[in-house]
Design a protein around this motif. Structure first.
Motif, PDB file in Angstrom:
ATOM      1  N   UNK A 161       0.837  -1.194   0.000  1.00  0.00           N
ATOM      2  CA  UNK A 161       0.000   0.000   0.000  1.00  0.00           C
ATOM      3  C   UNK A 161       0.874   1.247   0.000  1.00  0.00           C
ATOM      4  N   UNK A 162       0.365   2.281  -0.596  1.00  0.00           N
ATOM      5  CA  UNK A 162       1.091   3.552  -0.606  1.00  0.00           C
ATOM      6  C   UNK A 162       0.078   4.677  -0.431  1.00  0.00           C
ATOM      7  N   UNK A 163       0.391   5.606   0.463  1.00  0.00           N
ATOM      8  CA  UNK A 163      -0.530   6.737   0.689  1.00  0.00           C
ATOM      9  C   UNK A 163      -0.348   7.770  -0.412  1.00  0.00           C
ATOM     10  N   UNK A 164      -1.368   8.584  -0.596  1.00  0.00           N
ATOM     11  CA  UNK A 164      -1.268   9.694  -1.543  1.00  0.00           C
ATOM     12  C   UNK A 164      -0.094  10.588  -1.135  1.00  0.00           C
ATOM     13  N   UNK A 165       0.809  10.855  -2.044  1.00  0.00           N
ATOM     14  CA  UNK A 165       1.937  11.750  -1.746  1.00  0.00           C
ATOM     15  C   UNK A 165       3.107  11.073  -1.057  1.00  0.00           C
ATOM     16  N   UNK A 166       2.972   9.804  -0.725  1.00  0.00           N
ATOM     17  CA  UNK A 166       4.068   9.106  -0.031  1.00  0.00           C
ATOM     18  C   UNK A 166       5.084   8.606  -1.048  1.00  0.00           C
ATOM     19  N   UNK A 167       6.363   8.645  -0.690  1.00  0.00           N
ATOM     20  CA  UNK A 167       7.308   8.170  -1.701  1.00  0.00           C
ATOM     21  C   UNK A 167       7.325   6.646  -1.750  1.00  0.00           C
ATOM     22  N   UNK A 168       7.583   6.163  -2.973  1.00  0.00           N
ATOM     23  CA  UNK A 168       7.397   4.727  -3.258  1.00  0.00           C
ATOM     24  C   UNK A 168       8.344   3.855  -2.446  1.00  0.00           C
ATOM     25  N   UNK A 169       9.549   4.353  -2.202  1.00  0.00           N
ATOM     26  CA  UNK A 169      10.524   3.547  -1.458  1.00  0.00           C
ATOM     27  C   UNK A 169      10.092   3.394   0.005  1.00  0.00           C
ATOM     28  N   UNK A 170       9.797   4.530   0.638  1.00  0.00           N
ATOM     29  CA  UNK A 170       9.479   4.478   2.073  1.00  0.00           C
ATOM     30  C   UNK A 170       8.229   3.641   2.322  1.00  0.00           C
ATOM     31  N   UNK A 171       7.261   3.734   1.385  1.00  0.00           N
ATOM     32  CA  UNK A 171       6.016   2.962   1.563  1.00  0.00           C
ATOM     33  C   UNK A 171       6.330   1.467   1.603  1.00  0.00           C
ATOM     34  N   UNK A 172       7.194   1.014   0.689  1.00  0.00           N
ATOM     35  CA  UNK A 172       7.548  -0.408   0.669  1.00  0.00           C
ATOM     36  C   UNK A 172       8.373  -0.815   1.881  1.00  0.00           C
ATOM     37  N   UNK A 173       9.335   0.032   2.238  1.00  0.00           N
ATOM     38  CA  UNK A 173      10.214  -0.308   3.373  1.00  0.00           C
ATOM     39  C   UNK A 173       9.427  -0.388   4.674  1.00  0.00           C
ATOM     40  N   UNK A 174       8.498   0.550   4.874  1.00  0.00           N
ATOM     41  CA  UNK A 174       7.776   0.550   6.163  1.00  0.00           C
ATOM     42  C   UNK A 174       6.858  -0.657   6.287  1.00  0.00           C
TER      43      UNK A 174
ATOM     44  N   UNK B  39       7.947  -3.620   5.337  1.00  0.00           N
ATOM     45  CA  UNK B  39       8.830  -4.769   5.517  1.00  0.00           C
ATOM     46  C   UNK B  39       9.458  -5.316   4.257  1.00  0.00           C
ATOM     47  N   UNK B  40       9.216  -4.672   3.108  1.00  0.00           N
ATOM     48  CA  UNK B  40       9.869  -5.156   1.885  1.00  0.00           C
ATOM     49  C   UNK B  40      11.304  -4.639   1.839  1.00  0.00           C
ATOM     50  N   UNK B  41      12.219  -5.500   1.419  1.00  0.00           N
ATOM     51  CA  UNK B  41      13.632  -5.084   1.385  1.00  0.00           C
ATOM     52  C   UNK B  41      13.960  -4.474   0.014  1.00  0.00           C
ATOM     53  N   UNK B  42      13.259  -3.418  -0.342  1.00  0.00           N
ATOM     54  CA  UNK B  42      13.526  -2.745  -1.624  1.00  0.00           C
ATOM     55  C   UNK B  42      14.954  -2.202  -1.610  1.00  0.00           C
TER      56      UNK B  42
ATOM     57  N   UNK C  42      11.645  -3.832 -10.499  1.00  0.00           N
ATOM     58  CA  UNK C  42      12.793  -3.477  -9.649  1.00  0.00           C
ATOM     59  C   UNK C  42      13.914  -4.489  -9.918  1.00  0.00           C
ATOM     60  N   UNK C  43      15.057  -4.049 -10.444  1.00  0.00           N
ATOM     61  CA  UNK C  43      16.108  -4.981 -10.832  1.00  0.00           C
ATOM     62  C   UNK C  43      16.947  -5.454  -9.642  1.00  0.00           C
ATOM     63  N   UNK C  44      16.310  -6.107  -8.690  1.00  0.00           N
ATOM     64  CA  UNK C  44      17.028  -6.554  -7.487  1.00  0.00           C
ATOM     65  C   UNK C  44      16.244  -7.691  -6.850  1.00  0.00           C
ATOM     66  N   UNK C  45      16.936  -8.429  -5.984  1.00  0.00           N
ATOM     67  CA  UNK C  45      16.225  -9.434  -5.188  1.00  0.00           C
ATOM     68  C   UNK C  45      15.590  -8.736  -3.996  1.00  0.00           C
ATOM     69  N   UNK C  46      14.350  -9.033  -3.752  1.00  0.00           N
ATOM     70  CA  UNK C  46      13.611  -8.383  -2.668  1.00  0.00           C
ATOM     71  C   UNK C  46      12.962  -9.479  -1.831  1.00  0.00           C
ATOM     72  N   UNK C  47      12.943  -9.267  -0.525  1.00  0.00           N
ATOM     73  CA  UNK C  47      12.216 -10.217   0.318  1.00  0.00           C
ATOM     74  C   UNK C  47      11.155  -9.471   1.119  1.00  0.00           C
ATOM     75  N   UNK C  48      10.207 -10.214   1.593  1.00  0.00           N
ATOM     76  CA  UNK C  48       9.150  -9.633   2.407  1.00  0.00           C
ATOM     77  C   UNK C  48       9.487  -9.935   3.862  1.00  0.00           C
ATOM     78  N   UNK C  49      10.139  -9.011   4.523  1.00  0.00           N
ATOM     79  CA  UNK C  49      10.589  -9.244   5.903  1.00  0.00           C
ATOM     80  C   UNK C  49      12.048  -8.856   5.996  1.00  0.00           C
ATOM     81  N   UNK C  50      12.364  -7.960   6.943  1.00  0.00           N
ATOM     82  CA  UNK C  50      13.714  -7.397   7.039  1.00  0.00           C
ATOM     83  C   UNK C  50      14.634  -8.204   7.940  1.00  0.00           C
ATOM     84  N   UNK C  51      14.235  -9.430   8.324  1.00  0.00           N
ATOM     85  CA  UNK C  51      15.091 -10.237   9.201  1.00  0.00           C
ATOM     86  C   UNK C  51      15.222  -9.599  10.567  1.00  0.00           C
TER      87      UNK C  51
END
Ligand code: FES
Length: 335
Positions: free
Chosen positions: A15-28, A30-33, A89-98
């Protein structure tokens, strides 16, 4: 809105809020973007828009030089979506930051502003809810007065704290640092996103430490050394700290660094390198626990560290030319 990401390790949606940046939305969530600077300079968070409308927050972001506009690429840390979208996204990503703490938004209040030198200030930020972080991590600070957030390493270390300490050097034409230096910022409310960053210290790795810092790059090193002292890491490991500045007027944290050495005088060494002047005698007299040398910090490190790279983990932070020199030296000499 929903952001769908196609990555080298599968597909995810967040999920991403209106006006929220795409990276922070994913990181918060738990995605390891992928990211490094989190503020638009390094290009690591590059992604390709497959579908959807994206807005750019900062058109002059230096990191945009790494993106291919013709292929519809963007920087996730400087982009917002106006509706559902799909990114590659040209990277390996996991769901969960360990074991790493998941970053999040907090409100903070600036306190205890102290002038450290003519162009360095330190201050505390009191958070509205505690943050857990690893030594060496950073947070992005943002005020409504200046467009865009700025990343700064925490100076302190605590497993969970509502106070973050920062030290900031004034940058030529730096809008955020100009704001810090030209206004009474004590009590000012700011937005904080963090913790971020992977250059962290984990005592269980059982390494001797080499910390090389230029100017305010010493911030994260202070956190790492504080953590090392807290867990008695230097009871059976060596620590070598090299702190480079131009002149004696530019150096700070000598009291704090001296007290670290006081705690572990046999194993922890702090060396200050002055690149632009000889060492004033009174400085050496005032800080007998600290070694002083003239020269660039990477050259002084090279001289002092010869033959001492066994089982070592090195941290480097500072202005880009200093970091380049340090990395070149480490690759060639420490291998
Ligand atoms: Fe560095 Fe986005 S993480 S440009």
């Amino acid at each position: 809105m929903k952001i769908h990401v196609q990555t080298k390790s599968g597909e995810f949606e967040y999920d991403c809020e209106q006006g929220e940046n795409l990276l922070y939305a994913g990181l918060r969530q738990g995605l390891t973007l992928p990211y490094e600077c989190a503020t638009g300079t390094c290009g690591t968070c590059r992604a390709r828009v497959q579908e959807g409308e994206i807005g750019l927050e900062w058109e002059d972001a230096p990191g945009l030089s790494y993106v291919n506009h013709e292929k519809n690429e963007l920087l996730m840390c400087r982009s917002t979506a106006s509706g559902n979208c799909t990114l590659r996204v040209p990277a390996k990503v996991t769901d969960g930051a360990g074991d790493m703490a998941i970053p999040g938004y907090r409100k903070g209040k600036i306190n205890n502003v102290r002038e450290r030198t003519h162009d360095v200030v330190s201050f505390d930020v009191t958070l509205d809810s505690p943050m857990a972080f690893d030594a060496g991590q950073f947070a992005v600070l943002e005020t409504e007065v200046v467009t865009g957030g700025r990343a700064y390493s925490m100076v302190n270390y605590a497993t969970s704290t509502d106070t973050l300490d920062f030290v900031i050097k004034r940058k030529p034409e730096g809008k955020f640092s100009d704001w810090l230096f030209e206004n009474n910022i004590d009590g000012h409310e700011i937005d904080v996103f963090g913790p971020l960053g992977k250059a962290t210290f984990h005592p269980e790795e059982k390494k001797n430490l080499l910390c090389m810092a230029g100017g305010s790059g010493i911030a994260g090193m202070m956190s790492i050394i504080a953590r090392g002292c807290e867990v008695s890491h230097f009871a059976d490991h060596r620590g070598h700290v090299f702190f480079g500045v131009r002149t004696a007027e530019d150096v700070f944290y000598l009291d704090e660094l001296s007290s670290f050495v006081d705690a572990y005088p046999e194993t922890l060494e702090v060396t200050v390198a002055l690149s632009d002047e000889d060492i004033p005698r009174d400085l050496e007299n005032r800080y007998p626990r600290i070694k002083f040398h003239t020269g660039f910090v990477h050259s002084v490190t090279s001289e002092q560290m010869a033959g001492k790279y066994d089982n070592i983990l090195a941290y480097v932070a500072g202005p880009p030319p200093m970091v380049d020199g340090a990395l070149r030296m480490l690759v060639l000499e420490a291998r």
